[in-house]
Motif scaffolding. Structure first.
Motif, PDB file in Angstrom:
ATOM      1  N   LYS A 180       5.500   6.502   1.222  1.00 17.32           N
ATOM      2  CA  LYS A 180       4.245   5.822   1.577  1.00 17.32           C
ATOM      3  C   LYS A 180       3.564   5.250   0.335  1.00 17.32           C
ATOM      4  CE  LYS A 180       2.913   7.260   6.118  1.00 17.32           C
ATOM      5  NZ  LYS A 180       4.062   8.113   6.491  1.00 17.32           N
ATOM      6  N   ILE A 181       4.030   5.632  -0.850  1.00 18.31           N
ATOM      7  CA  ILE A 181       3.503   4.977  -2.048  1.00 18.31           C
ATOM      8  C   ILE A 181       3.827   3.489  -1.968  1.00 18.31           C
ATOM      9  CG2 ILE A 181       3.694   4.796  -4.572  1.00 18.31           C
ATOM     10  CD1 ILE A 181       4.301   7.763  -4.651  1.00 18.31           C
ATOM     11  N   GLY A 182       5.082   3.183  -1.651  1.00 18.87           N
ATOM     12  CA  GLY A 182       5.498   1.788  -1.575  1.00 18.87           C
ATOM     13  C   GLY A 182       4.801   1.045  -0.440  1.00 18.87           C
ATOM     14  N   LEU A 183       4.662   1.718   0.695  1.00 22.10           N
ATOM     15  CA  LEU A 183       3.984   1.093   1.831  1.00 22.10           C
ATOM     16  C   LEU A 183       2.539   0.795   1.455  1.00 22.10           C
ATOM     17  CD1 LEU A 183       4.226   0.263   4.818  1.00 22.10           C
ATOM     18  CD2 LEU A 183       3.482   2.569   5.429  1.00 22.10           C
ATOM     19  N   SER A 184       1.896   1.765   0.812  1.00 23.42           N
ATOM     20  CA  SER A 184       0.500   1.573   0.412  1.00 23.42           C
ATOM     21  C   SER A 184       0.389   0.459  -0.617  1.00 23.42           C
ATOM     22  CB  SER A 184      -0.064   2.864  -0.178  1.00 23.42           C
ATOM     23  OG  SER A 184       0.134   3.934   0.706  1.00 23.42           O
ATOM     24  N   ALA A 186       2.355  -2.081  -0.953  1.00 21.87           N
ATOM     25  CA  ALA A 186       2.553  -3.384  -0.296  1.00 21.87           C
ATOM     26  C   ALA A 186       1.236  -3.862   0.296  1.00 21.87           C
ATOM     27  CB  ALA A 186       3.627  -3.274   0.783  1.00 21.87           C
TER      28      ALA A 186
ATOM     29  N   TYR B 106      -3.690   8.002   6.640  1.00 21.13           N
ATOM     30  CA  TYR B 106      -3.017   9.197   6.113  1.00 21.13           C
ATOM     31  C   TYR B 106      -3.684   9.720   4.843  1.00 21.13           C
ATOM     32  CZ  TYR B 106      -0.477   5.237   4.001  1.00 21.13           C
ATOM     33  OH  TYR B 106      -0.141   4.058   3.393  1.00 21.13           O
ATOM     34  N   LEU B 111       1.282  10.366   0.833  1.00 19.12           N
ATOM     35  CA  LEU B 111       1.803   9.287   0.001  1.00 19.12           C
ATOM     36  C   LEU B 111       3.216   9.595  -0.490  1.00 19.12           C
ATOM     37  CD1 LEU B 111      -1.202   8.397  -2.363  1.00 19.12           C
ATOM     38  CD2 LEU B 111      -0.224   6.971  -0.556  1.00 19.12           C
ATOM     39  N   ARG B 115       8.227   6.864   4.029  1.00 19.58           N
ATOM     40  CA  ARG B 115       7.480   5.633   4.312  1.00 19.58           C
ATOM     41  C   ARG B 115       7.073   5.573   5.786  1.00 19.58           C
ATOM     42  NH1 ARG B 115       7.951   0.126   1.573  1.00 19.58           N
ATOM     43  NH2 ARG B 115       7.385  -1.404   3.123  1.00 19.58           N
TER      44      ARG B 115
END
Ligand SMILES: Nc1ncnc2c1ncn2[C@@H]1O[C@H](COP(=O)(O)OP(=O)(O)OP(=O)(O)O)[C@@H](O)[C@H]1O
Ligand SMILES: [Mg+2]
Lengths: 323, 243
Positions: A180-184, A186, B106, B111, B115
């Motif tokens: 989710k680092i990458g998703l965030s 983006a 979230y 994080l 993903r």
């Protein structure tokens, strides 16, 4: 990672791992070391400049930090020659810690302003390197002790360490893409205010990206300094190094896994070729800029994104036709 | 009924102009409240202040019975206050499915996780079903039509299970079928317990959907009442015709 992705990565790193065993000429190994170095730098720059959309021009400051770190500690002796390599994680850690307040402040600005703020950092560090003579040797430079490596295979350790740093940078890049680092990131890249407005911890993800990015740049700088053996401020904290990693990432494709690597594998040999052709004059820089301009005019988003878009479009047309 | 959102004496100046002028109103829990007013009357600016995008010069705000000292968009969102924009803002370079997941509010710990987790995909999948966007799940959001983008933005800000949703002109620039779709989704969600505050220029839609209606003029509230009351209020007619 998809199966094809694993095969691609294994083949790439497998071939690169075997290459020095087959290739003997020093100049080829030297070229490969610089190619790997820039591939690692561009991949690390991509973490913040590509995924987060924050075009740092200050990375050479951290590169230089790494170089001087090694120069200062290993001025007199490197033992069996491998000690500086074992210090690398510490170099990365220190750079990351220093980068947190810097990133926190600098990333309050965006886009072009951020670029200017970070290039200012570069010149500040360069000035420091010139003037803090006690530590850096000023314009006279700083020597690193010569390691007792076999002259016939002198470049090999540096080559493999650069390869490991490239692998590290690409692994982080991969991790970004899959977490989710990458998703965030983006979301931050597309519209940071909106991202903040849907609850994303924008500051946290930006700092993570910046710190990891400059940590790799510093470790690469450390290996470079050790390899060069002599560290001068104008080369260790050099805007051209910053520009190099930015151009390569733009060329191959920002926010992609392979783009920065591809960019480095095209531009480093090209640059070497031109500097050989045009001798010691600075004309090679013009040739270098020209290739870049042409490619950006033809493929404005860089090579890989343009290609994947075309493939996607084709697939869509085929799918439509089969309906 | 109690007030879910309460603003008191909000004021915001841009240089010479006072966009929001000592504005106070409340939004009751469970309602679909309309916020109307002529162009430039400060509706969007009021939204920006209430969601923390803009800092007010003065005034205060209560949400869910608590005073919000320093409105912060991310924190407000995670505590149940969502909004959409007059010009739909979505993330064009990620897929429709990911646009929903990225807006699910979230925590920072997530994080470091995957993903898109199974739970993410299930939750986003349900939302796509509800909004009939399932066939577009894997498209880039940039490939959507304007109406679809507005729908996606609306769906995505519901991902955090908000208590209150502020919609800034949800039907501006979209076709009549999409207006009906939008209206249906607002009603359904309202029945499920979500409160709405809607800026809207389509008066027929406001009449059908909203109660009460709050009218702003030059940054201040000039009327509040049922759609019929507001429609017959001379001050309101004045504001719309006189400006
Ligand atoms: N960022 C800004 N800087 C300067 N002036 C602004 C800014 N945002 C809004 N304004 C001004 O404040 C006033 C209120 O604008 P606002 O967008 O809040 O109106 P609105 O009621 O949403 O109008 P519309 O119905 O056209 O969307 C207008 O006069 C506008 O020009
Ligand atoms: Mg508006």
């Amino acid at each position: 990672m998809s199966k094809a992705g694993i095969i691609r990565a294994s083949a790439f790193f497998g071939i690169l791992a075997l290459l020095p065993l087959g290739v003997k000429p020093q100049w080829v190994i030297n070229l490969l070391i610089f190619t790997l170095m820039y591939a690692a730098l561009a991949s690390s720059w991509n973490l913040i400049g590509g995924y987060a959309g924050y075009p740092s021009l200050g990375h050479a400051a951290f590169f230089g930090f790494g170089a001087y770190f090694i120069g200062i500690i290993f001025e007199n002796s490197v033992g069996n020659g491998y000690n500086p390599f074992f210090i690398l994680p510490l170099v990365g850690l220190c750079a990351a810690i220093i980068s947190i307040p810097i990133g926190f402040i600098a990333m309050k600005t965006r886009k072009d302003v951020f670029a200017i703020v970070t290039i200012t950092l570069l010149f500040m560090v360069q000035t420091l390197a010139y003037n803090w003579r006690g530590l850096t040797g000023g314009a006279q430079g700083k020597g690193v002790a010569v390691p007792p490596f076999d002259p016939a295979t002198f470049g090999r350790p540096y080559y493999y360490v650069m390869l490991i740093l490239l692998l590290t940078a690409m692994s982080i890049s991969m991790y970004f893409r899959r977490s989710k680092i990458g998703l965030s990131l983006a979301a931050v890249r597309a519209d940071e205010d909106k991202a903040h407005g849907v609850g994303i911890q924008v500051t946290t993800v930006k700092i993570i990206a910046f710190a990891l990015s400059v940590a790799i740049a510093a470790m690469v700088g450390a290996v470079w300094g050790y390899y060069e053996g002599f560290i001068y401020p104008q080369f260790a904290v050099d805007p051209l190094i910053t520009i190099g990693m930015v151009l390569m990432t733009f060329l191959g494709g920002r926010a992609t896994l392979w783009g920065p690597v591809l960019g480095a594998f095209i531009l480093v040999p090209a640059q070497q070729y031109f500097s050989y052709e045009f001798g010691a004059t600075q004309f090679y820089l013009l040739a270098y800029a020209a290739i870049f301009l042409v490619i950006m005019l033809v493929l404005p988003r860089g090579i890989l994104p343009t290609l994947t878009d075309r493939i996607r479009l084709k697939a869509k047309i085929v799918a439509e036709a089969n309906k | 009924m109690s007030a879910l959102l309460e603003v008191n004496g909000l004021t915001k100046k841009f240089g010479g102009i006072t966009a929001v002028n000592n504005c106070s109103f409340e939004v009751e829990e469970g309602s679909i409240t309309a916020l109307i007013g002529p162009n430039g009357s400060g509706k969007t600016t009021a939204f920006n202040i209430m969601t923390g995008y803009l800092k007010a010069d003065s005034g205060s705000m209560n949400f869910r019975g608590k005073k919000i000292e320093e409105p912060n968009p991310a924190r407000l969102y995670r505590s149940g206050l969502s909004r959409t924009f007059q010009q739909a803002r979505i993330f064009p370079e990620i897929s429709v499915l990911e646009n929903l997941i990225v807006a699910s509010g979230y925590s920072w710990k997530a994080l470091f996780g995957s993903r898109t987790t199974k739970a993410d995909r299930a939750q986003a999948g349900e939302m796509l079903e509800e909004f009939k966007l399932s066939t577009l799940a894997d498209f880039y959001a940039s490939e959507l039509s304007y109406g679809q983008r507005k729908l996606l933005e609306f769906a995505s800000v519901l991902m955090s299970s908000p208590k209150l949703v502020l919609l800034d002109e949800p039907t501006a620039g979209v076709n009549p079928v999409m207006i009906e779709t939008m209206e249906r989704h607002i009603r359904e969600r309202n029945e499920a317990g979500v409160t709405f505050l809607i800026v809207e220029h389509d008066m027929q839609l406001v009449m059908r959907l909203c109660n009460p209606v709050i009218v702003l003029d030059r940054g201040a509230m000039i009327a509040r009442g049922t759609p019929v009351e507001v429609q017959n209020n001379p001050q309101v007619l004045d504001a719309y015709l006189g400006s």
